[in-house]
Design an enzyme around this catalytic site. Sequence first.
Site, PDB file in Angstrom:
ATOM      1  CB  SER A 162       3.922  -4.453  11.488  1.00 58.78           C
ATOM      2  OG  SER A 162       3.417  -3.546  12.447  1.00 58.78           O
ATOM      3  CE1 TYR A 188       0.214  -2.941   7.936  1.00 69.58           C
ATOM      4  CE2 TYR A 188       0.173  -2.906  10.340  1.00 69.58           C
ATOM      5  CZ  TYR A 188       0.861  -2.754   9.145  1.00 69.58           C
ATOM      6  OH  TYR A 188       2.199  -2.435   9.161  1.00 69.58           O
TER       7      TYR A 188
END
Length: 328
Positions: A162, A188
């Site tokens: 990501s 994350y």
Amino acid sequence: MTTTQPIRTPFGEESTAAEVVEGVDLTGRHAVVTGASSGLGAETARALASAGASVTLAVRNTDAGERAATDIRKATGNDAVHVGRLDLADKESIAAFTSTWTGPLHILVNNAGVMALPTLERTPDGWELQFASNHLGHFALALGLHGALAAAGDARIVSLSSRGHHASPVEFDDINFTSRPYDPWLAYGQSKTANVLFAVGATDRWAADGITANAVHPGVIMSTNLSRHMDPDQAAQLRALEAAGEPGSIQGAPFRFKTIAQGAATSVLVATSPRLEGIGGRYFEDNNEAERLTPEAVGSAPGGVAPYALDPDAADRLWELSLAATGA
């Protein structure tokens, strides 16, 4: 085949999974897609099945997986769509899945993930849950399937990262937030950096076995389960922008929202495109290889890959840590 030139294709940010796989024949090839009961995983599996691949949906909820498999069979006319139970936070579940696999595996799409858990959660072994699920679980899965991937002779692994990896390198001195305050986005971010470093490490170690791995950024898609842990106000704000056709922004860097079909495209392209034969250890977005950023641009650029995510020394360190963590 190796090249230092960035990979460019005819496709872009608006291309869909169906468009990038058009004309590709996957008959006789076998694929596993994790987290494929909905969202990007289901769309990725649908595209692979439409090209003739035998596809296994590796999912925690097999009832949801069976519903997705039924939809894919009907949509593609391909009956070779199967469901297997897999919980990436559970070592026994991973071992059970890999031990029952037979025959070659040509495509492994490490798609499943969790994002921005609001509070610190750890596995029974003490690993922060986003790092454990997004990286360690997929690491153990790939190692367990290494023999099947090698048997294919030209296998590809797709590691879903990501742009969130811009938030943090892997903080090797405190991966589990034992001595620093927990932050959902830093946790994350380092898990998504780990996904890129895995592609670097796996290609370095396994290219001689005919296995290459690349990482991808699918884009920002608000209509998947990945956003379920986001702050409700932040999520509502982003969905309102998406509905109005307006771009969003992360740390001042604008982005355009994607549909699920567009979000799955880069995964499908990296898994199937003839242009990527023998190519590994790279990071793709919008169906092309991403720009390698300077350290100063990380966090403010709208795209691109952070230099620490492609660092071979960090990839080696992560590999050894992951071997010890998974007992592989």
